[in-house]
Design an enzyme around this catalytic site. Structure first.
Site, PDB file in Angstrom:
ATOM      1  N   GLU A  72       7.616  79.797  81.610  1.00 14.00           N
ATOM      2  CA  GLU A  72       8.440  80.493  82.604  1.00 14.00           C
ATOM      3  C   GLU A  72       8.412  81.975  82.274  1.00 14.00           C
ATOM      4  OE1 GLU A  72      13.047  80.776  84.208  1.00 14.00           O
ATOM      5  OE2 GLU A  72      12.457  79.032  83.024  1.00 14.00           O
ATOM      6  N   HIS A  91      11.935  80.210  74.328  1.00 17.82           N
ATOM      7  CA  HIS A  91      11.726  80.087  75.771  1.00 17.82           C
ATOM      8  C   HIS A  91      12.223  81.368  76.413  1.00 17.82           C
ATOM      9  CE1 HIS A  91      12.164  78.161  79.882  1.00 17.82           C
ATOM     10  NE2 HIS A  91      10.939  77.835  79.509  1.00 17.82           N
ATOM     11  N   HIS A 117      16.314  77.031  60.569  1.00 12.54           N
ATOM     12  CA  HIS A 117      16.335  75.717  61.202  1.00 12.54           C
ATOM     13  C   HIS A 117      17.298  75.678  62.395  1.00 12.54           C
ATOM     14  CE1 HIS A 117      14.349  74.512  57.497  1.00 12.54           C
ATOM     15  NE2 HIS A 117      15.372  74.976  56.821  1.00 12.54           N
ATOM     16  N   HIS A 122      15.777  83.152  72.932  1.00 10.59           N
ATOM     17  CA  HIS A 122      15.504  83.005  74.368  1.00 10.59           C
ATOM     18  C   HIS A 122      15.315  84.372  74.993  1.00 10.59           C
ATOM     19  CE1 HIS A 122      15.594  81.471  78.446  1.00 10.59           C
ATOM     20  NE2 HIS A 122      15.629  80.236  77.960  1.00 10.59           N
TER      21      HIS A 122
END
Length: 223
Positions: A72, A91, A117, A122
């Site tokens: 995206e 993302h 972790h 984003h």
């Protein structure tokens, strides 16, 4: 007989590796196909997912169950000697960018960055060199200054920019520029912790590569 041979002969097969490294799907949001560019000296662990216009530079370690999905928001850049630990997610939002060196990125991660972790990075976001992003923390729509330390469970978002060497305390929610401006500098104890994490993870690409054979193709996988 070695332990590995014993286990293989008695119980095998072991170490059946699974990856996805490939093109992003063609969609109305992202109609152009791009294949990741991964340095031969980077290392992708089993169960890594990398799709689309992603660049990963040399000696960067990508641990198991990391998702780097430029399907995206795009493109992504990850510099050298960085590490994305188990369960990290990258993302980005469509058509939202940060700038670095007069180029646009959905996600830009510099050199010697540790994403611990379970952290989420984003886009749009830019993470400068020598940053530590703590366990289960979130960086979204932000610029993180060089040498900053984001503690476990913290959130940095809403377009804020952290000055270099900013310290985000555990569980903090930095969602206004005012909150970002008054952050303390990174304590010496946390700087030392971040350096030690870097030191350990820089050894992993070459060490793990021994188990995958000496010949590696340009996608970062063993041939």
């Amino acid at each position: 007989m070695t332990l590995w041979n014993y286990q293989r002969n008695q119980y095998g097969p072991y170490n059946i590796y699974s990856y996805y490294v490939g093109y992003n799907p063609q969609t109305s949001v992202n109609p152009n196909l791009h294949y990741p560019k991964i340095h031969q000296r980077a290392f992708l662990s089993p169960f890594t997912f990398v799709a689309g216009d992603v660049t990963i530079e040399k000696n960067t370690f990508v641990a198991p169950f990391v998702s780097i999905r430029a399907d995206e928001g795009t493109p992504f850049y990850i510099g050298s000697n960085s590490n994305l630990q188990d369960g990290v997610i990258l993302h980005g939002l469509k058509n939202k960018y940060v700038e670095k060196n007069n180029k646009r990125f959905s996600i830009y991660i510099g050199n010697r960055v540790s994403c611990a972790h379970g952290s989420l990075v984003h886009g749009p976001c830019r993470v400068e060199d020598d940053v530590f992003i703590g366990f289960n923390s979130i960086v979204y729509n932000a610029v993180i200054g060089e040498g900053s330390f984001i503690s476990s469970g913290a959130v940095v978002t809403n377009g804020v920019e952290l000055k270099p060497r900013s310290f985000v305390p555990p569980g903090a929610n930095i969602d206004t520029q005012g909150k970002a401006n008054v952050l303390a500098t990174v304590p010496e104890t946390e700087e030392e912790f971040a350096r030690e994490v870097q030191r350990v993870n820089r050894e992993f690409p070459s060490a793990y590569s021994l188990f995958f054979g000496k010949n590696r193709c340009s996608c970062g996988l063993a041939c």
